[in-house]
Motif scaffolding. Structure first.
Motif, PDB file in Angstrom:
ATOM      1  N   UNK A 207       0.835  -1.211   0.000  1.00 29.58           N
ATOM      2  CA  UNK A 207       0.000   0.000   0.000  1.00 29.58           C
ATOM      3  C   UNK A 207       0.868   1.260   0.000  1.00 29.58           C
ATOM      4  N   UNK A 208       1.811   1.315  -0.956  1.00 30.21           N
ATOM      5  CA  UNK A 208       2.764   2.427  -0.957  1.00 30.21           C
ATOM      6  C   UNK A 208       2.065   3.784  -0.991  1.00 30.21           C
ATOM      7  N   UNK A 209       0.962   3.868  -1.717  1.00 30.23           N
ATOM      8  CA  UNK A 209       0.311   5.170  -1.856  1.00 30.23           C
ATOM      9  C   UNK A 209      -0.255   5.675  -0.529  1.00 30.23           C
ATOM     10  N   UNK A 210      -0.363   4.793   0.450  1.00 30.41           N
ATOM     11  CA  UNK A 210      -0.797   5.248   1.769  1.00 30.41           C
ATOM     12  C   UNK A 210       0.404   5.622   2.643  1.00 30.41           C
ATOM     13  N   UNK A 211       1.615   5.368   2.148  1.00 30.57           N
ATOM     14  CA  UNK A 211       2.819   5.672   2.909  1.00 30.57           C
ATOM     15  C   UNK A 211       3.550   6.843   2.269  1.00 30.57           C
ATOM     16  N   UNK A 212       4.297   7.575   3.074  1.00 32.14           N
ATOM     17  CA  UNK A 212       5.104   8.661   2.529  1.00 32.14           C
ATOM     18  C   UNK A 212       6.419   8.082   2.029  1.00 32.14           C
ATOM     19  N   UNK A 213       7.134   8.860   1.234  1.00 32.00           N
ATOM     20  CA  UNK A 213       8.418   8.388   0.727  1.00 32.00           C
ATOM     21  C   UNK A 213       9.413   8.201   1.860  1.00 32.00           C
ATOM     22  N   UNK A 214       9.234   8.949   2.951  1.00 35.79           N
ATOM     23  CA  UNK A 214      10.123   8.782   4.102  1.00 35.79           C
ATOM     24  C   UNK A 214       9.978   7.389   4.711  1.00 35.79           C
ATOM     25  N   UNK A 215       8.756   6.814   4.674  1.00 34.70           N
ATOM     26  CA  UNK A 215       8.569   5.446   5.165  1.00 34.70           C
ATOM     27  C   UNK A 215       9.368   4.455   4.322  1.00 34.70           C
ATOM     28  N   UNK A 216       9.373   4.673   3.014  1.00 30.65           N
ATOM     29  CA  UNK A 216      10.116   3.795   2.113  1.00 30.65           C
ATOM     30  C   UNK A 216      11.610   3.904   2.383  1.00 30.65           C
ATOM     31  N   UNK A 217      12.100   5.119   2.608  1.00 29.31           N
ATOM     32  CA  UNK A 217      13.523   5.312   2.872  1.00 29.31           C
ATOM     33  C   UNK A 217      13.923   4.646   4.179  1.00 29.31           C
ATOM     34  N   UNK A 218      13.059   4.748   5.186  1.00 30.23           N
ATOM     35  CA  UNK A 218      13.355   4.081   6.470  1.00 30.23           C
ATOM     36  C   UNK A 218      13.451   2.567   6.282  1.00 30.23           C
ATOM     37  N   UNK A 219      12.553   2.005   5.471  1.00 31.53           N
ATOM     38  CA  UNK A 219      12.588   0.569   5.207  1.00 31.53           C
ATOM     39  C   UNK A 219      13.856   0.191   4.436  1.00 31.53           C
ATOM     40  N   UNK A 220      14.259   1.058   3.517  1.00 33.13           N
ATOM     41  CA  UNK A 220      15.485   0.803   2.761  1.00 33.13           C
ATOM     42  C   UNK A 220      16.691   0.814   3.706  1.00 33.13           C
ATOM     43  N   UNK A 221      16.724   1.781   4.639  1.00 32.24           N
ATOM     44  CA  UNK A 221      17.795   1.824   5.636  1.00 32.24           C
ATOM     45  C   UNK A 221      17.837   0.518   6.432  1.00 32.24           C
ATOM     46  N   UNK A 222      16.674   0.022   6.831  1.00 33.17           N
ATOM     47  CA  UNK A 222      16.598  -1.197   7.644  1.00 33.17           C
ATOM     48  C   UNK A 222      17.199  -2.385   6.889  1.00 33.17           C
ATOM     49  N   UNK A 223      16.811  -2.554   5.637  1.00 30.93           N
ATOM     50  CA  UNK A 223      17.312  -3.696   4.875  1.00 30.93           C
ATOM     51  C   UNK A 223      18.769  -3.493   4.485  1.00 30.93           C
ATOM     52  N   UNK A 224      19.171  -2.227   4.292  1.00 25.96           N
ATOM     53  CA  UNK A 224      20.588  -1.930   4.052  1.00 25.96           C
ATOM     54  C   UNK A 224      21.422  -2.391   5.242  1.00 25.96           C
ATOM     55  N   UNK A 225      20.945  -2.084   6.458  1.00 32.27           N
ATOM     56  CA  UNK A 225      21.679  -2.454   7.666  1.00 32.27           C
ATOM     57  C   UNK A 225      21.858  -3.960   7.759  1.00 32.27           C
ATOM     58  N   UNK A 226      20.823  -4.712   7.391  1.00 33.88           N
ATOM     59  CA  UNK A 226      20.910  -6.178   7.447  1.00 33.88           C
ATOM     60  C   UNK A 226      21.987  -6.705   6.509  1.00 33.88           C
ATOM     61  N   UNK A 227      22.133  -6.075   5.372  1.00 35.25           N
ATOM     62  CA  UNK A 227      23.163  -6.491   4.415  1.00 35.25           C
ATOM     63  C   UNK A 227      24.548  -6.119   4.932  1.00 35.25           C
ATOM     64  N   UNK A 228      24.695  -4.890   5.420  1.00 34.58           N
ATOM     65  CA  UNK A 228      26.005  -4.404   5.861  1.00 34.58           C
ATOM     66  C   UNK A 228      26.551  -5.247   7.011  1.00 34.58           C
ATOM     67  N   UNK A 229      25.677  -5.750   7.873  1.00 37.92           N
ATOM     68  CA  UNK A 229      26.126  -6.546   9.027  1.00 37.92           C
ATOM     69  C   UNK A 229      26.935  -7.775   8.606  1.00 37.92           C
ATOM     70  N   UNK A 230      26.689  -8.244   7.387  1.00 40.80           N
ATOM     71  CA  UNK A 230      27.420  -9.420   6.918  1.00 40.80           C
ATOM     72  C   UNK A 230      28.878  -9.081   6.568  1.00 40.80           C
ATOM     73  N   UNK A 231      29.115  -7.804   6.296  1.00 39.41           N
ATOM     74  CA  UNK A 231      30.455  -7.401   5.869  1.00 39.41           C
ATOM     75  C   UNK A 231      31.164  -6.538   6.909  1.00 39.41           C
ATOM     76  N   UNK A 232      30.410  -5.805   7.713  1.00 46.52           N
ATOM     77  CA  UNK A 232      30.995  -4.999   8.801  1.00 46.52           C
ATOM     78  C   UNK A 232      30.176  -5.299  10.056  1.00 46.52           C
ATOM     79  N   UNK A 233      30.376  -6.428  10.683  1.00 45.23           N
ATOM     80  CA  UNK A 233      29.508  -6.876  11.789  1.00 45.23           C
ATOM     81  C   UNK A 233      29.384  -5.889  12.931  1.00 45.23           C
ATOM     82  N   UNK A 234      30.418  -5.147  13.247  1.00 38.26           N
ATOM     83  CA  UNK A 234      30.379  -4.259  14.406  1.00 38.26           C
ATOM     84  C   UNK A 234      29.838  -2.871  14.072  1.00 38.26           C
ATOM     85  N   UNK A 235      29.476  -2.644  12.815  1.00 39.41           N
ATOM     86  CA  UNK A 235      29.098  -1.297  12.405  1.00 39.41           C
ATOM     87  C   UNK A 235      27.633  -1.010  12.669  1.00 39.41           C
TER      88      UNK A 235
END
Length: 395
Positions: free
Chosen positions: A366-394
């Protein structure tokens, strides 16, 4: 093929720019109608009125780089202001859009990004029209590329269409608080695909405006020679490719292109451009009718809105990825891991953009009910999950 205006004889349908005086520019030059439909202030685009009418016109200049478009736009602006007493807004795409690339990541701009910038500029033009129609200040759109918006505002200021003394937060005042005289918007760009020009036609139709096209017919050899004299020339290959792809107005195929004129800029001629000015006057007197229940227009608006959102998201994703990769390099991550990290982050970006494009994603429900800031926050969350595999302490 050459295109001819429906209300001119064929023998008068090709004119020359040779006599147009050349100023300082990057484009040197070898020498029975529909009822008027226009708007009052505060009316919707489809409303009409007899008093306080606002007459609007769009003139699209199309042709290869260095074919003489900038020279013609200056000539038209001068003629329409001095002899017709009209207001004129010349919008030169090359003066506004390239500045937006300064926010990029040194990567080559993709065709899809360029297309979204063009849509965004049309949105700015529509904001300007709404300010005129409603008699209010010109305010900045919520979704915008800041550098590009500032270039558009400077364009209007330089033509004395808005006040230079107003601030960003309060909006910009129109220099003429009660515009009763016509306003012509002259759009200066290559417009080498018919679809690019059709988007402008749709905007003109939405606001019951006049619409016409001027196609500059110039030999490619002349364009290449003139282009090489510019301070920032376009690559020869780009002009040659554009020459193979360019789609001139075709009134046999497209009825909406009937107000079109081919203008030659090849050699000396004594014509006084009566045909060009007459075409603009005829288009203004015969605006395009607006149909409120227009499914095609609604779909076009939806696509433009969606494209602008995708552009904003893409810019933010790129910035996040760039910052993440810089942090990884600072942490002395190995070259192999850096490559894998970049691949995963770019795949994540591509998946997010595709989800936004489709509008029916499990990830972004339901993207149209969410602001673009919600999408960016979700992108940050999934980015963090990926980065943990390469920089675990970051993270």
């Amino acid at each position: 093929m050459k295109a001819y205006p429906s209300n001119y004889a064929k023998k008068r349908s090709v004119v020359s720019l040779a006599h147009v005086r050349q100023g300082p520019s990057q484009d040197p030059v070898c020498p029975g109608s529909f009822p008027r439909v226009s708007m009052k202030r505060g009316e919707s685009p489809g409303d009409t009125g007899s008093e306080g009418q606002i007459r609007l016109g769009f003139c699209v200049l199309c042709g290869l780089p260095a074919s003489g478009k900038s020279t013609l736009s200056r000539f038209l602006s001068d003629q329409l202001r001095r002899k017709q007493g009209w207001d004129v807004a010349v919008v030169t795409y090359d003066d506004i859009i390239p500045e937006a690339f300064l926010e990029g990541e040194n990567a080559q701009v993709l065709p899809s990004q360029w297309k979204s910038f063009r849509h965004e500029l049309l949105m700015y033009i529509e904001h300007f029209l709404m300010a005129i129609i409603n008699g209010c200040k010109l305010s900045a759109p919520t979704l915008r590329t800041e550098v590009m918006w500032e270039s558009f505002v400077d364009c209007l200021k330089n033509q004395s269409l808005i006040s230079s003394g107003t601030g960003k937060t309060q909006g910009y005042c129109l220099t003429n608080a009660a515009p009763l005289k016509p306003l012509y918007l002259i759009l200066d760009d290559n417009f080498y695909y018919q679809s690019m020009r059709y988007e402008v036609y749709q905007l003109a139709r939405k606001y019951s405006s006049g619409f016409c096209q001027l196609f500059l017919d110039c030999p490619i050899e002349s364009c290449l020679e003139r282009n090489r004299q510019r301070s920032k020339p376009v690559p020869d290959d780009t002009i040659q490719l554009m020459a193979r792809k360019i789609e001139s107005p075709n009134i046999q195929k497209n009825a909406w292109e009937h107000n079109s004129l081919t203008v030659r800029s090849t050699g000396p001629c004594s014509d006084d451009n009566v045909e060009v000015i007459d075409l603009l006057i005829t288009a203004l007197k015969n605006p395009i009718r607006y149909f409120e229940e227009n499914v095609e227009q609604k779909e076009t608006d939806r696509i433009i809105c969606s494209t602008n959102t995708l552009h904003q998201a893409d810019q933010k994703f790129r910035r996040i990825i760039s910052q993440t990769m810089k942090k990884a390099k600072d942490e002395k991550v190995s070259a192999y891991k850096l490559k894998r990290l970049a691949e995963e982050l770019n795949k994540l970006k591509a998946d997010f953009l595709e989800d936004l494009r489709q509008g029916n994603s499990k990830r972004i429900s339901c993207f149209h009910q969410n602001s673009i800031s919600d999408v960016i926050r979700l992108f940050h969350y999934e980015r963090d999950n990926i980065v943990q595999k390469y920089i675990p302490n970051e993270y």
